[in-house]
Enzyme design. Structure first.
Site, PDB file in Angstrom:
ATOM      1  N   ALA A 140      13.762  22.513 -35.984  1.00  0.00           N
ATOM      2  CA  ALA A 140      14.264  22.969 -34.737  1.00  0.00           C
ATOM      3  C   ALA A 140      15.897  23.100 -34.847  1.00  0.00           C
ATOM      4  O   ALA A 140      16.472  23.718 -34.125  1.00  0.00           O
ATOM      5  CB  ALA A 140      13.548  22.549 -33.805  1.00  0.00           C
ATOM      6  N   PRO A 161      19.756  23.025 -35.293  1.00  0.00           N
ATOM      7  CA  PRO A 161      20.494  22.535 -34.020  1.00  0.00           C
ATOM      8  C   PRO A 161      20.055  22.893 -32.420  1.00  0.00           C
ATOM      9  O   PRO A 161      20.263  22.261 -31.502  1.00  0.00           O
ATOM     10  CB  PRO A 161      21.801  23.035 -34.221  1.00  0.00           C
ATOM     11  CG  PRO A 161      21.814  24.225 -34.870  1.00  0.00           C
ATOM     12  CD  PRO A 161      20.683  24.128 -35.650  1.00  0.00           C
ATOM     13  N   GLY A 162      18.987  23.687 -32.619  1.00  0.00           N
ATOM     14  CA  GLY A 162      18.556  24.411 -31.437  1.00  0.00           C
ATOM     15  C   GLY A 162      18.455  25.557 -31.009  1.00  0.00           C
ATOM     16  O   GLY A 162      18.072  26.289 -29.928  1.00  0.00           O
ATOM     17  N   GLY A 163      19.050  26.541 -31.830  1.00  0.00           N
ATOM     18  CA  GLY A 163      19.091  28.040 -31.497  1.00  0.00           C
ATOM     19  C   GLY A 163      17.925  28.659 -31.068  1.00  0.00           C
ATOM     20  O   GLY A 163      17.598  29.373 -30.209  1.00  0.00           O
ATOM     21  N   GLU A 206      12.625  17.773 -35.502  1.00  0.00           N
ATOM     22  CA  GLU A 206      13.684  17.676 -36.286  1.00  0.00           C
ATOM     23  C   GLU A 206      13.554  16.539 -37.162  1.00  0.00           C
ATOM     24  O   GLU A 206      13.473  15.445 -36.634  1.00  0.00           O
ATOM     25  CB  GLU A 206      15.075  17.796 -35.717  1.00  0.00           C
ATOM     26  CG  GLU A 206      16.229  17.415 -36.868  1.00  0.00           C
ATOM     27  CD  GLU A 206      16.025  18.595 -37.985  1.00  0.00           C
ATOM     28  OE1 GLU A 206      16.207  17.870 -39.211  1.00  0.00           O
ATOM     29  OE2 GLU A 206      15.863  19.604 -37.995  1.00  0.00           O
ATOM     30  N   CYS A 262      16.994  31.822 -43.895  1.00  0.00           N
ATOM     31  CA  CYS A 262      18.558  32.410 -43.944  1.00  0.00           C
ATOM     32  C   CYS A 262      18.892  32.590 -45.577  1.00  0.00           C
ATOM     33  O   CYS A 262      20.046  32.286 -45.728  1.00  0.00           O
ATOM     34  CB  CYS A 262      19.487  31.852 -43.096  1.00  0.00           C
ATOM     35  SG  CYS A 262      19.904  30.264 -43.515  1.00  0.00           S
TER      36      CYS A 262
END
Length: 479
Positions: A120, A122-124, A143, A241
């Site tokens: 997860a 950094p939290g986006g 995380e 990504c």
């Protein structure tokens, strides 16, 4: 070796040429352009897109344009710097690369469900999931790396989220702890980061075919653990990504062969906005076809139904977590401390709030050292796992006085407190964030919620027309 024509790794270029054929030149050209910038407004702070846009009109120099596949998403220009505005510290929005917003749109989390964001930080994506859940149900955000887990917890706090438990665990351990527990799981897997080349040139320097294969192996392991944690009938979204087929289509094909109970499932948003493979449910976001850095997505559903025996095991596990201390019967030091802390919090709540948080959030209280949390009721017993944040941090009890947390301030709306002070300008808000006092009515006394443009931003303590600053020293900033 860097390709002299594209300034990209040579082996990467060869693979992309093979993968894209005639489209390769358009792809390479896109890699030389300026990266895209995006933000998402926070549905926990705004009733609608319209109300967010009305607030943004106060900053006319910001030229926001909508991200087509995300109703909360907007593009902004590089020189606008929304991360330096007080609204950012108030959790009004989260700065996020536009194509990264796609994974949660495919996941489609619903209020009241049990959802897991397995990788997860950094939290986006966690904060995006939480916005769609509207404070109802349980969101477990994990995380593996401790320093990144702390950043994740800070972003959960800034966005005012109450129903999220942040963990710092291996996915293997979580698979043992949460057997067939979640309705939906997002695996935004650690990857070789090829879609980050424009955003983070360092990713280009660190790229290698060997790292691609190492990432693919690690991703398969994480997926195998996610499969065990998902309920029959549940949805699993896998995203990266990167553009490497080894980390994307090949991983999904191998996963489906190993776990035949999973099937690919199409998404309306995916079909409308993204390029898709021959197998429905697999999507590509290419930087030469849309405004984004690139992403890979696969949406899968676990077939079958949960049997009664499995449900009973989970039910007993949750019951054990709720009742273990009650069965002991002894009034230990710990239970005395919990009682004193709860008494302090309830006194604070009666004096400072217009709402009953326990009734509003349907949680249960847990105490870590001197820190009181409101834990979502759907969460099993916490012993045996590394917890970074156990739901909503309410505050601490110090010398028989309860001090509300910064997280509680950011969670509350201005109408939910008895006293508040509204900072009248961006400049006043910046002074508060720097640690300075604020002015208030002479009749105000005690804990006061400090707000900017109708958004809560922190606590202060009022007396004699002055609000003493209680913004956390570790978060104070200079502009």
């Amino acid at each position: 070796m860097i390709d002299e024509n594209t300034k990209l790794p040579g082996e990467f270029c060869q693979r992309m040429q093979t993968l894209l054929g005639e489209e390769a030149e358009d792809f390479f050209s896109s890699c030389q352009k300026e990266r895209e910038y995006g933000l998402r407004y926070n549905p926990l702070k705004f009733e609608s897109r319209k109300s967010f846009e009305e607030k943004m009109m106060r900053e006319p120099e910001w030229k926001l344009s909508p991200v087509p596949w995300c109703v909360e998403g907007y593009y902004y220009e590089a020189d606008e710097r929304p991360g330096r505005h007080p609204w950012h510290e108030a959790g009004a929005y989260y700065i996020q690369e536009p194509s990264a917003m796609s994974a949660v749109e495919l996941l489609m989390p619903q209020p009241g469900e049990k959802v897991c964001d397995l990788c997860a930080a950094p939290g986006g994506k966690t904060t995006q999931i939480a916005g769609k859940m509207q404070g109802q149900g349980l969101l477990v955000s994990n995380e593996f790396y401790a320093n990144r887990a702390k950043i994740l917890a800070q972003n959960v706090e800034r966005m005012g989220i109450a129903n999220t438990v942040v963990l710092n665990e291996s996915t293997e351990h979580l698979a043992e702890f949460f057997p067939e527990f979640f309705d939906r799981i997002l695996v935004d897997a650690p990857c070789s980061g090829e879609g980050m080349f424009r955003k983070e040139p360092q990713a280009m320097q660190e790229w290698s075919l060997e790292n691609v294969l190492l990432c693919a192996e690690r991703q398969r392991e994480i997926l195998s653990h996610a499969a065990k944690m998902l309920k029959p009938g549940g949805v699993l979204v896998y995203s990266t990504c990167t553009f490497a087929p080894e980390e994307n289509e090949q991983n999904i094909r191998q996963f489906l062969e190993e776990y035949p109970e999973f099937i690919l499932e199409t998404s309306e948003i995916g079909e409308q906005y993204f390029s898709h493979a021959k197998s429905g449910g697999i999507y590509r976001l290419w930087p030469h076809k849309l405004r984004g850095e690139g992403h890979f997505l696969a949406r899968m559903r676990k077939t079958g139904s949960q049997n009664a025996e499995d449900a009973a095991i989970i039910g007993l596990y949750v019951e054990s977590g709720n009742s273990r201390k009650n069965r002991k019967g002894a009034k230990s030091k710990e239970t005395t401390k919990i009682a004193e802390t709860l008494s302090g919090f309830r006194n604070f709540q009666a004096q400072a709030l217009r709402i009953d948080l326990e009734e509003k959030r349907f949680g249960r209280y847990v105490l870590f050292s001197d820190n009181l949390y409101l834990l979502p009721k759907e969460m099993p017993e916490l012993s045996g796992i590394k917890v970074v944040r156990a739901g909503l941090h309410l505050g601490t009890c110090k010398k028989n006085r309860f001090e509300p947390s910064h997280a509680l301030a950011l969670h509350l709306h201005p109408g939910e407190v008895r006293q508040r002070v509204e900072l009248s300008s961006k400049e006043e808000a910046l002074k508060y964030l720097h640690g300075e006092t604020a002015s208030c009515d002479s009749g105000q006394k005690g804990w006061t919620l400090v707000c900017v443009d109708g958004l809560s931003i922190g606590w202060g303590k009022a007396q004699n027309g002055i609000v003493k600053n209680h913004y956390p020293k570790g978060l104070r900033i200079r502009y």
